[in-house]
Design a protein around this motif. Structure first.
Motif, mmCIF file in Angstrom:
data_model
loop_
_atom_site.group_PDB
_atom_site.id
_atom_site.type_symbol
_atom_site.label_atom_id
_atom_site.label_comp_id
_atom_site.label_asym_id
_atom_site.label_seq_id
_atom_site.Cartn_x
_atom_site.Cartn_y
_atom_site.Cartn_z
ATOM 1 N N MET A 1 -34.585 16.267 3.419
ATOM 2 C CA MET A 1 -36.507 16.095 3.157
ATOM 3 C C MET A 1 -36.232 14.965 2.181
ATOM 4 O O MET A 1 -35.518 14.846 0.948
ATOM 5 C CB MET A 1 -37.002 17.373 2.623
ATOM 6 N N GLU A 2 -37.070 13.894 2.447
ATOM 7 C CA GLU A 2 -37.351 12.643 1.465
ATOM 8 C C GLU A 2 -38.454 13.031 0.604
ATOM 9 O O GLU A 2 -39.502 13.060 0.882
ATOM 10 C CB GLU A 2 -37.817 11.473 2.663
ATOM 11 N N LEU A 3 -37.932 12.691 -0.790
ATOM 12 C CA LEU A 3 -39.022 13.021 -1.829
ATOM 13 C C LEU A 3 -39.640 11.701 -2.280
ATOM 14 O O LEU A 3 -38.894 10.557 -2.114
ATOM 15 C CB LEU A 3 -38.414 13.655 -3.117
ATOM 16 N N ARG B 1 -50.998 18.383 -7.668
ATOM 17 C CA ARG B 1 -51.370 19.812 -7.121
ATOM 18 C C ARG B 1 -50.441 19.881 -5.573
ATOM 19 O O ARG B 1 -49.445 20.468 -5.207
ATOM 20 C CB ARG B 1 -52.585 20.367 -6.651
ATOM 21 N N PRO B 2 -50.979 18.574 -4.825
ATOM 22 C CA PRO B 2 -50.034 18.498 -3.488
ATOM 23 C C PRO B 2 -48.525 18.467 -3.717
ATOM 24 O O PRO B 2 -47.662 19.099 -3.061
ATOM 25 C CB PRO B 2 -50.718 17.302 -2.703
ATOM 26 N N ASP B 3 -48.057 17.578 -4.639
ATOM 27 C CA ASP B 3 -46.507 17.541 -4.863
ATOM 28 C C ASP B 3 -45.902 18.917 -5.481
ATOM 29 O O ASP B 3 -44.853 18.990 -4.698
ATOM 30 C CB ASP B 3 -46.386 16.341 -6.026
ATOM 31 N N LEU B 4 -46.528 19.482 -6.330
ATOM 32 C CA LEU B 4 -46.017 20.769 -6.582
ATOM 33 C C LEU B 4 -45.832 21.726 -5.586
ATOM 34 O O LEU B 4 -45.036 22.474 -5.381
ATOM 35 C CB LEU B 4 -46.974 21.252 -7.776
ATOM 36 N N ALA B 5 -46.946 21.721 -4.736
ATOM 37 C CA ALA B 5 -47.095 22.620 -3.558
ATOM 38 C C ALA B 5 -45.671 22.234 -2.675
ATOM 39 O O ALA B 5 -45.149 23.185 -2.086
ATOM 40 C CB ALA B 5 -48.157 22.582 -2.872
ATOM 41 N N ILE B 6 -45.574 20.930 -2.256
ATOM 42 C CA ILE B 6 -44.685 20.565 -1.330
ATOM 43 C C ILE B 6 -43.024 20.933 -2.127
ATOM 44 O O ILE B 6 -42.095 21.645 -1.423
ATOM 45 C CB ILE B 6 -44.560 19.245 -1.159
ATOM 46 N N LEU B 7 -42.979 20.625 -3.490
ATOM 47 C CA LEU B 7 -41.500 21.116 -4.139
ATOM 48 C C LEU B 7 -41.460 22.663 -4.082
ATOM 49 O O LEU B 7 -40.076 22.983 -4.097
ATOM 50 C CB LEU B 7 -41.889 20.396 -5.578
ATOM 51 N N THR B 8 -42.509 23.420 -4.557
ATOM 52 C CA THR B 8 -42.305 24.853 -4.362
ATOM 53 C C THR B 8 -41.924 25.429 -3.026
ATOM 54 O O THR B 8 -41.018 26.227 -2.868
ATOM 55 C CB THR B 8 -43.479 25.534 -5.042
ATOM 56 N N MET B 9 -42.920 24.736 -2.006
ATOM 57 C CA MET B 9 -42.674 25.262 -0.602
ATOM 58 C C MET B 9 -41.209 25.098 -0.039
ATOM 59 O O MET B 9 -40.624 25.693 0.582
ATOM 60 C CB MET B 9 -43.555 24.633 0.242
ATOM 61 N N SER B 10 -40.598 23.908 -0.579
ATOM 62 C CA SER B 10 -39.455 23.569 -0.013
ATOM 63 C C SER B 10 -38.194 24.365 -0.919
ATOM 64 O O SER B 10 -36.783 23.983 -0.609
ATOM 65 C CB SER B 10 -39.055 22.052 0.007
ATOM 66 N N GLY B 11 -38.443 24.868 -1.855
ATOM 67 C CA GLY B 11 -37.842 25.684 -2.717
ATOM 68 C C GLY B 11 -36.914 24.939 -3.746
ATOM 69 O O GLY B 11 -35.878 25.360 -4.389
ATOM 70 N N ILE B 12 -37.356 23.849 -3.863
ATOM 71 C CA ILE B 12 -36.560 22.945 -4.760
ATOM 72 C C ILE B 12 -36.976 23.456 -6.479
ATOM 73 O O ILE B 12 -36.421 23.662 -7.188
ATOM 74 C CB ILE B 12 -36.964 21.395 -4.769
ATOM 75 N N PHE C 1 -21.981 14.183 6.822
ATOM 76 C CA PHE C 1 -21.568 14.548 5.370
ATOM 77 C C PHE C 1 -21.962 13.511 4.678
ATOM 78 O O PHE C 1 -22.515 13.788 3.671
ATOM 79 C CB PHE C 1 -20.181 15.064 5.361
ATOM 80 N N VAL C 2 -21.478 12.355 5.122
ATOM 81 C CA VAL C 2 -21.778 11.242 4.276
ATOM 82 C C VAL C 2 -23.154 10.825 4.158
ATOM 83 O O VAL C 2 -23.729 10.388 3.308
ATOM 84 C CB VAL C 2 -20.666 9.736 4.480
ATOM 85 N N GLU C 3 -23.816 10.953 5.507
ATOM 86 C CA GLU C 3 -25.294 10.614 5.477
ATOM 87 C C GLU C 3 -26.060 11.810 4.475
ATOM 88 O O GLU C 3 -27.056 11.111 3.966
ATOM 89 C CB GLU C 3 -25.876 10.685 6.736
ATOM 90 N N LEU C 4 -25.836 12.827 4.432
ATOM 91 C CA LEU C 4 -26.598 13.609 3.673
ATOM 92 C C LEU C 4 -26.265 13.532 2.158
ATOM 93 O O LEU C 4 -27.138 13.766 1.522
ATOM 94 C CB LEU C 4 -25.929 15.376 3.935
ATOM 95 N N GLY C 5 -25.044 12.932 2.049
ATOM 96 C CA GLY C 5 -24.780 12.619 0.602
ATOM 97 C C GLY C 5 -25.380 11.160 0.122
ATOM 98 O O GLY C 5 -25.719 10.988 -1.014
ATOM 99 N N ASP C 6 -25.743 10.344 1.143
ATOM 100 C CA ASP C 6 -26.201 8.817 0.777
ATOM 101 C C ASP C 6 -27.473 8.917 -0.043
ATOM 102 O O ASP C 6 -28.492 9.884 0.205
ATOM 103 C CB ASP C 6 -26.615 8.088 2.017
ATOM 104 N N GLY C 7 -27.683 7.904 -1.063
ATOM 105 C CA GLY C 7 -29.014 8.206 -1.685
ATOM 106 C C GLY C 7 -28.773 8.971 -2.870
ATOM 107 O O GLY C 7 -29.559 8.823 -4.109
ATOM 108 N N GLU C 8 -27.831 10.123 -2.959
ATOM 109 C CA GLU C 8 -27.690 11.018 -4.053
ATOM 110 C C GLU C 8 -26.370 10.561 -4.945
ATOM 111 O O GLU C 8 -26.398 11.271 -5.868
ATOM 112 C CB GLU C 8 -27.495 12.396 -3.645
ATOM 113 N N ASN C 9 -25.451 9.495 -4.070
ATOM 114 C CA ASN C 9 -24.262 9.635 -4.780
ATOM 115 C C ASN C 9 -24.090 8.075 -4.953
ATOM 116 O O ASN C 9 -24.749 7.368 -4.577
ATOM 117 C CB ASN C 9 -23.134 9.891 -4.153
#
Ligand code: ADP
Length: 213
Positions: free
Chosen positions: A1-3, A37-48, A205-213
Motif C-alpha cells: 500500500m502506498e501511503l 479523519r479519512p487518513d486515520l481511518a485508512i491507517l487503522t483499517m490497514s492495521g498500521i 523482495f527488493v521491490e517490496l523493500g524499495d522506498g523503505e531502505n
C-alpha cells in the motif's frame, strides 16, 4: 500500500508520541480533526495504527510484516514469473549446457515431442554427467533429468507465497509454471507456460523493500 505524504507524517508522529489522540495529531499538523479523519481511518483499517477509545492511536509494530504478508499472499505467480526455457528430451546433454549458457538460466524444463512436460534438469544434473565421463554430445537429456511424476510445479494463479514455500521445502531453485490438460483418455498432461525461480522471489523482495531502505 502506498501511503500519502500526510499519512507518513501521521505514522511518524504516532510512532514517536503514541498513544496520542486524533485531536493532538491534528494540532501537531496544524490541521483540523475532520481533515485527518479519512487518513486515520485508512491507517487503522490497514492495521498500521491501532485505535483505543479514550487512549488514542498507537503504532502497531507488527504492521510492517502484516503488509508484506498480505502483498505476497495476494500476488500471483503470473505476476512475477519468467519465460519458459525448454529443451526436447531427445536433445543432447551438450545442447542442454549450451541452452543454459545462451538463455542464462540454471534450470531447464524438458518436454516431449508434443511439447508437454516430462522432466527438469538442473546445473548439478549436468555436472554429474561431466564428472561421470559420459559422452555429452551423444547422451540424451532424457537420461539425466528428474522425471515426471516427481516434478514440483506451480500454476499461474497460485500465490507467490505458495511458490516460495515449495522452493524452500523441496530445496530446489526453480518451478515450471504449468497448465494442466486432460486428454480424451483421462490422462493429465502439463504444458509449460513459464518458470518461477529464486531470482523472481529475490526481485520481488527488493521491490517490496524499495522506498523503505
Ligand atoms: P542445482 O543443480 O543448482 O542444485 P536444484 O537445487 O534446483 O539445482 O536441483 C537439485 C535437484 O532437484 C536436481 O536433480 C534437479 O533435477 C531437481 N529439481 C530441480 N527443480 C525441480 C523441480 N521443480 N521438481 C523436481 N525436481 C527438481
Amino acid at each position: 500500500m502506498e501511503l500519502s505524504e500526510r499519512q507518513v507524517k501521521i505514522v511518524q508522529i504516532v510512532k514517536d508520541r503514541g498513544p496520542i489522540t486524533g485531536e493532538q495529531i491534528a494540532d501537531l499538523l496544524n490541521l483540523t480533526r475532520a481533515t485527518l479523519r479519512p487518513d486515520l481511518a485508512i491507517l487503522t483499517m490497514s492495521g498500521i495504527l491501532e485505535a483505543r477509545p479514550r487512549v488514542g492511536y498507537y503504532y502497531n509494530s507488527r504492521s510492517g510484516n502484516t503488509l508484506v504478508a498480505r502483498a505476497i499472499g495476494k500476488l500471483r505467480v503470473k505476476d512475477i514469473k519468467s519465460l519458459a526455457i525448454v529443451v526436447r528430451e531427445s536433445a543432447s546433454v551438450y545442447d542442454a549446457v549450451v541452452t543454459m549458457f545462451t538463455e542464462d538460466v540454471g534450470t531447464l524444463s524438458v518436454v516431449d515431442g508434443e511439447g508437454y512436460l516430462v522432466g527438469i534438469v538442473s546445473r548439478k544434473d549436468l555436472l554429474k554427467i561431466a564428472i561421470g565421463g559420459g559422452d555429452v554430445q551423444k547422451m540424451p537429456i532424457g537420461m539425466v533429468m528428474t522425471r515426471m511424476p516427481n516434478i514440483v510445479t506451480i500454476t499461474p494463479d497460485d500465490t507467490v507465497y505458495l511458490a516460495a514455500r515449495r522452493l524452500i521445502s523441496h530445496q530446489i531453485d526453480a518451478l515450471p509454471v504449468v497448465r494442466t490438460y486432460v486428454m480424451p483418455n483421462g490422462e493429465e498432461r502439463l504444458e509449460v507456460v513459464g518458470r518461477l525461480t529464486k531470482t523472481n522471489i529475490t526481485r520481488l523482495f527488493v521491490e517490496l523493500g524499495d522506498g523503505e531502505n
